[in-house]
Design an enzyme around this catalytic site. Structure first.
Site, PDB file in Angstrom:
ATOM      1  N   THR A 122      -3.069  33.941 -43.324  1.00  0.00           N
ATOM      2  CA  THR A 122      -2.964  32.609 -43.923  1.00  0.00           C
ATOM      3  C   THR A 122      -1.701  32.436 -44.759  1.00  0.00           C
ATOM      4  OG1 THR A 122      -3.997  31.205 -45.615  1.00  0.00           O
ATOM      5  CG2 THR A 122      -4.450  33.526 -45.773  1.00  0.00           C
ATOM      6  N   ASP A 123      -1.263  31.197 -44.905  1.00  0.00           N
ATOM      7  CA  ASP A 123      -0.096  30.922 -45.757  1.00  0.00           C
ATOM      8  C   ASP A 123      -0.407  31.161 -47.235  1.00  0.00           C
ATOM      9  OD1 ASP A 123      -1.770  28.729 -46.190  1.00  0.00           O
ATOM     10  OD2 ASP A 123      -0.222  27.205 -45.866  1.00  0.00           O
ATOM     11  N   GLU A 124      -1.715  31.255 -47.576  1.00  0.00           N
ATOM     12  CA  GLU A 124      -2.068  31.429 -48.994  1.00  0.00           C
ATOM     13  C   GLU A 124      -1.585  32.760 -49.558  1.00  0.00           C
ATOM     14  OE1 GLU A 124      -5.835  30.206 -50.460  1.00  0.00           O
ATOM     15  OE2 GLU A 124      -5.984  28.572 -49.037  1.00  0.00           O
ATOM     16  N   TYR A 147      -9.487  35.384 -52.786  1.00  0.00           N
ATOM     17  CA  TYR A 147      -9.444  35.289 -51.309  1.00  0.00           C
ATOM     18  C   TYR A 147      -8.054  35.635 -50.789  1.00  0.00           C
ATOM     19  CZ  TYR A 147      -8.420  32.871 -46.894  1.00  0.00           C
ATOM     20  OH  TYR A 147      -7.953  32.568 -45.632  1.00  0.00           O
ATOM     21  N   ALA A 148      -7.037  34.963 -51.356  1.00  0.00           N
ATOM     22  CA  ALA A 148      -5.665  35.172 -50.866  1.00  0.00           C
ATOM     23  C   ALA A 148      -5.214  36.617 -51.081  1.00  0.00           C
ATOM     24  CB  ALA A 148      -4.727  34.194 -51.569  1.00  0.00           C
ATOM     25  N   LYS A 151      -6.582  38.726 -48.345  1.00  0.00           N
ATOM     26  CA  LYS A 151      -5.875  38.486 -47.073  1.00  0.00           C
ATOM     27  C   LYS A 151      -4.506  39.177 -47.110  1.00  0.00           C
ATOM     28  CE  LYS A 151      -6.937  36.361 -43.903  1.00  0.00           C
ATOM     29  NZ  LYS A 151      -7.709  36.681 -42.678  1.00  0.00           N
ATOM     30  N   ASN A 177      -6.166  24.275 -41.582  1.00  0.00           N
ATOM     31  CA  ASN A 177      -6.645  23.748 -40.299  1.00  0.00           C
ATOM     32  C   ASN A 177      -7.704  22.667 -40.520  1.00  0.00           C
ATOM     33  OD1 ASN A 177      -6.581  26.237 -37.730  1.00  0.00           O
ATOM     34  ND2 ASN A 177      -5.367  26.292 -39.585  1.00  0.00           N
TER      35      ASN A 177
HETATM   36  P1  NAD Z   1     -14.921  30.749 -41.084  1.00  0.00           P
HETATM   37  O1  NAD Z   1     -15.414  31.101 -42.454  1.00  0.00           O
HETATM   38  O2  NAD Z   1     -15.263  29.443 -40.501  1.00  0.00           O
HETATM   39  O3  NAD Z   1     -15.424  31.871 -40.058  1.00  0.00           O
HETATM   40  C1  NAD Z   1     -15.432  33.230 -40.345  1.00  0.00           C
HETATM   41  C2  NAD Z   1     -16.251  33.963 -39.284  1.00  0.00           C
HETATM   42  O4  NAD Z   1     -16.195  35.372 -39.573  1.00  0.00           O
HETATM   43  C3  NAD Z   1     -17.738  33.570 -39.265  1.00  0.00           C
HETATM   44  O5  NAD Z   1     -18.166  33.397 -37.939  1.00  0.00           O
HETATM   45  C4  NAD Z   1     -18.434  34.745 -39.918  1.00  0.00           C
HETATM   46  O6  NAD Z   1     -19.757  34.939 -39.470  1.00  0.00           O
HETATM   47  C5  NAD Z   1     -17.517  35.901 -39.510  1.00  0.00           C
HETATM   48  N1  NAD Z   1     -17.602  37.030 -40.440  1.00  0.00           N
HETATM   49  C6  NAD Z   1     -17.503  37.006 -41.784  1.00  0.00           C
HETATM   50  N2  NAD Z   1     -17.668  38.247 -42.282  1.00  0.00           N
HETATM   51  C7  NAD Z   1     -17.860  39.076 -41.223  1.00  0.00           C
HETATM   52  C8  NAD Z   1     -18.075  40.470 -41.090  1.00  0.00           C
HETATM   53  N3  NAD Z   1     -18.145  41.280 -42.157  1.00  0.00           N
HETATM   54  N4  NAD Z   1     -18.195  40.993 -39.848  1.00  0.00           N
HETATM   55  C9  NAD Z   1     -18.140  40.194 -38.757  1.00  0.00           C
HETATM   56  N5  NAD Z   1     -17.977  38.857 -38.821  1.00  0.00           N
HETATM   57  C10 NAD Z   1     -17.828  38.302 -40.042  1.00  0.00           C
HETATM   58  O7  NAD Z   1     -13.351  30.976 -41.142  1.00  0.00           O
HETATM   59  P2  NAD Z   1     -12.172  30.163 -40.435  1.00  0.00           P
HETATM   60  O8  NAD Z   1     -11.800  29.021 -41.284  1.00  0.00           O
HETATM   61  O9  NAD Z   1     -12.503  29.964 -39.014  1.00  0.00           O
HETATM   62  O10 NAD Z   1     -10.991  31.237 -40.564  1.00  0.00           O
HETATM   63  C11 NAD Z   1     -10.840  32.267 -39.587  1.00  0.00           C
HETATM   64  C12 NAD Z   1      -9.670  33.142 -39.958  1.00  0.00           C
HETATM   65  O11 NAD Z   1      -8.483  32.355 -40.031  1.00  0.00           O
HETATM   66  C13 NAD Z   1      -9.809  33.819 -41.325  1.00  0.00           C
HETATM   67  O12 NAD Z   1      -9.287  35.123 -41.226  1.00  0.00           O
HETATM   68  C14 NAD Z   1      -8.957  32.964 -42.253  1.00  0.00           C
HETATM   69  O13 NAD Z   1      -8.440  33.741 -43.307  1.00  0.00           O
HETATM   70  C15 NAD Z   1      -7.856  32.507 -41.300  1.00  0.00           C
HETATM   71  N6  NAD Z   1      -7.223  31.216 -41.625  1.00  0.00           N
HETATM   72  C16 NAD Z   1      -7.996  30.107 -41.870  1.00  0.00           C
HETATM   73  C17 NAD Z   1      -7.362  28.881 -42.108  1.00  0.00           C
HETATM   74  C18 NAD Z   1      -8.162  27.623 -42.342  1.00  0.00           C
HETATM   75  O14 NAD Z   1      -7.572  26.590 -42.650  1.00  0.00           O
HETATM   76  N7  NAD Z   1      -9.485  27.618 -42.183  1.00  0.00           N
HETATM   77  C19 NAD Z   1      -5.971  28.809 -42.124  1.00  0.00           C
HETATM   78  C20 NAD Z   1      -5.218  29.979 -41.905  1.00  0.00           C
HETATM   79  C21 NAD Z   1      -5.866  31.168 -41.632  1.00  0.00           C
HETATM   80  O1  DAU Z   2      -3.880  27.371 -46.263  1.00  0.00           O
HETATM   81  C1  DAU Z   2      -4.789  28.021 -45.439  1.00  0.00           C
HETATM   82  C2  DAU Z   2      -6.120  28.124 -46.131  1.00  0.00           C
HETATM   83  O2  DAU Z   2      -6.676  26.821 -46.153  1.00  0.00           O
HETATM   84  C3  DAU Z   2      -7.078  29.106 -45.473  1.00  0.00           C
HETATM   85  O3  DAU Z   2      -6.560  30.400 -45.570  1.00  0.00           O
HETATM   86  C4  DAU Z   2      -8.466  29.066 -46.133  1.00  0.00           C
HETATM   87  O4  DAU Z   2      -9.363  29.899 -45.407  1.00  0.00           O
HETATM   88  C5  DAU Z   2      -8.959  27.642 -46.102  1.00  0.00           C
HETATM   89  O5  DAU Z   2     -10.191  27.569 -46.772  1.00  0.00           O
HETATM   90  C6  DAU Z   2      -7.943  26.706 -46.742  1.00  0.00           C
HETATM   91  O6  DAU Z   2      -7.855  26.942 -48.187  1.00  0.00           O
HETATM   92  P1  DAU Z   2      -7.758  25.727 -49.242  1.00  0.00           P
HETATM   93  O7  DAU Z   2      -8.243  26.210 -50.541  1.00  0.00           O
HETATM   94  O8  DAU Z   2      -6.421  25.079 -49.180  1.00  0.00           O
HETATM   95  O9  DAU Z   2      -8.808  24.724 -48.526  1.00  0.00           O
HETATM   96  P2  DAU Z   2     -10.021  23.853 -49.107  1.00  0.00           P
HETATM   97  O10 DAU Z   2     -10.518  23.043 -47.952  1.00  0.00           O
HETATM   98  O11 DAU Z   2     -11.003  24.665 -49.867  1.00  0.00           O
HETATM   99  O12 DAU Z   2      -9.275  22.886 -50.135  1.00  0.00           O
HETATM  100  C7  DAU Z   2      -8.206  22.046 -49.729  1.00  0.00           C
HETATM  101  C8  DAU Z   2      -7.691  21.314 -50.956  1.00  0.00           C
HETATM  102  O13 DAU Z   2      -8.695  20.405 -51.415  1.00  0.00           O
HETATM  103  C9  DAU Z   2      -7.420  22.217 -52.152  1.00  0.00           C
HETATM  104  O14 DAU Z   2      -6.300  21.709 -52.863  1.00  0.00           O
HETATM  105  C10 DAU Z   2      -8.652  22.122 -53.003  1.00  0.00           C
HETATM  106  C11 DAU Z   2      -9.108  20.705 -52.755  1.00  0.00           C
HETATM  107  N1  DAU Z   2     -10.561  20.477 -52.812  1.00  0.00           N
HETATM  108  C12 DAU Z   2     -11.361  21.302 -52.094  1.00  0.00           C
HETATM  109  C13 DAU Z   2     -12.722  21.115 -52.079  1.00  0.00           C
HETATM  110  C14 DAU Z   2     -13.632  22.030 -51.304  1.00  0.00           C
HETATM  111  C15 DAU Z   2     -11.075  19.387 -53.523  1.00  0.00           C
HETATM  112  O15 DAU Z   2     -10.333  18.623 -54.154  1.00  0.00           O
HETATM  113  N2  DAU Z   2     -12.415  19.205 -53.492  1.00  0.00           N
HETATM  114  C16 DAU Z   2     -13.270  20.023 -52.826  1.00  0.00           C
HETATM  115  O16 DAU Z   2     -14.502  19.787 -52.876  1.00  0.00           O
END
Ligand code: NAD
Ligand code: DAU
Length: 339
Positions: A122-124, A147-148, A151, A177
């Protein structure tokens, strides 16, 4: 090609499985997932029915992953604890899964001589930007949330194995995403779900934090490109080039759903809240001939449509355990803010 996808029952993982099976008719996929609160087999239903997708319920910290990765042509590693707010409340599961679990996967793939390993990060890991500039692959790692930090640790483990053991891995770092199957604790699906239900939209602080949004299908096409053409040992940034302030995004969602802006409720800010993310993905575009294809307006409209069409999917998730989390987290936040 036999691909093992960890975390394939989550948001991006399940989108990736659908993308890969649609694009590569001769490929087979096995999903390995623990099915935590974020994993949902319903996300994989169409793929599981089609016959080229298998499923193993397993924790990535389990030694049994060695047997699962044997004979695979590649592993794409999504499995992680992914929600920043949960890591602020308790980071233990994040350290266990994201650090120990990634190490266990890397060790197993090294031992089984898996030819290619793609670590989805992740970019975080780069921390927070001020009003100017972008993250490049050379930016320092300065993670701010637990979290970050986990990662970033996992990225370093993967890259250390590349350096020490010539482990054939690539690391990707993507921005925020959005799209179908995203768990409604994350900003966009949470705002859509709240607006559809006519309930308050909790915006942290003054809503001025900026995120760089990418449609999940564009992330998937980038991962496919890295998997096939990426150079081992390299880091590739992935981003959508669409920076938006949270408050403006919340207003757009309300407009699209014909709901009033009075539904916005400013609540206590996230501790250590990163101000701004913006990703420079020139290297990925140049080396891998990749570019995002989905315009944000169109992607958001499609996503809102998807959540409207999948009310049952949403209701199932917004009941039980998640409802308790939501109550505790937001009701408390709103109260604290009001005091
Ligand atoms: P998500 O939380 O929706 O899904 C995570 C999945 O991993 C789930 O299916 C969960 O059951 C599984 N999991 C968790 N712990 C586990 C374990 N110990 N063993 C096996 N499976 C396990 O996450 P997401 O948003 O789909 O993100 C997927 C990946 O992409 C992550 O590594 C996250 O850091 C990265 N990522 C997410 C975003 C974003 O915006 N969501 C952006 C950049 C990178
Ligand atoms: O940048 C990539 C990351 O994006 C991924 O690595 C993470 O897995 C993913 O969860 C996401 O992290 P963020 O913290 O940026 O996403 P989130 O959806 O939690 O929050 C997006 C923005 O919105 C952030 O500035 C916090 C704000 N927020 C979030 C929630 C849940 C609110 O203002 N209200 C809320 O209830």
């Amino acid at each position: 090609m036999k691909l093992l996808v960890t975390g394939g029952a989550g948001f991006i993982g399940s989108n990736f499985v659908h993308y890969i099976l649609g694009k590569h008719r001769e490929w087979k996929v096995v999903v390995l997932d623990k099915l935590t609160y974020a994993g949902n087999l319903k996300n994989l239903e169409p793929a599981l029915q089609e016959g080229r997708c298998g499923f193993v319920q397993m924790d990535i910290c389990d030694r049994g992953v060695l047997e699962q990765v044997q004979g695979c042509d590649a592993v794409v590693h999504f499995a992680a604890e992914s929600h920043v707010d949960r890591s602020i409340e308790d980071a233990s599961a994040f350290v266990r899964t994201n650090v120990d679990g990634t190490h266990n996967m890397v060790q197993a793939c090294h031992q089984a001589r898996v030819p290619r390993f793609l670590h989805v990060s992740t970019d975080e890991v780069y921390g927070s930007l001020g009003e100017e500039g972008q993250f490049t692959e050379e930016s320092n790692l300065q993670p701010n949330s637990p979290y970050a930090a986990t990662k970033a640790a996992s990225d370093l483990i993967v890259l250390a194995y590349v350096r020490t053991h010539k482990f054939p891995a690539m690391v990707t770092r993507c921005s925020n995403n959005y799209g179908p199957y995203q768990f409604p604790e994350k900003f966009i699906p949470l705002m859509i779900a709240q607006a559809m239900a006519g309930q308050k939209l909790p915006v942290y602080g003054a809503g001025l934090n900026v995120r760089d949004w990418i449609h999940v299908s564009d992330h998937c096409s980038a991962l496919d490109a890295v998997l096939q053409r990426g150079r081992e040992g390299e880091v590739y940034n992935i981003g959508g080039g669409c920076e938006l302030r949270n408050i403006d995004l919340a207003k757009r969602i309300l407009r699209a759903l014909d709901r009033p802006e009075s539904l916005i409720q400013f609540v206590t800010d996230r501790p250590g809240h990163d101000l701004r993310y913006a990703i420079n993905c020139e290297k990925t575009s140049r080396e891998l001939d990749w570019a995002p294809a989905v315009q944000f307006d169109e992607g958001l409209a499609q996503t809102i449509h998807w959540y409207r069409d999948h009310q049952q999917w949403l209701d199932d998730l917004r009941s039980g355990q998640y409802r308790d989390y939501f109550q505790k987290h937001y009701v408390q936040r709103a109260k604290t803010f009001a005091q």
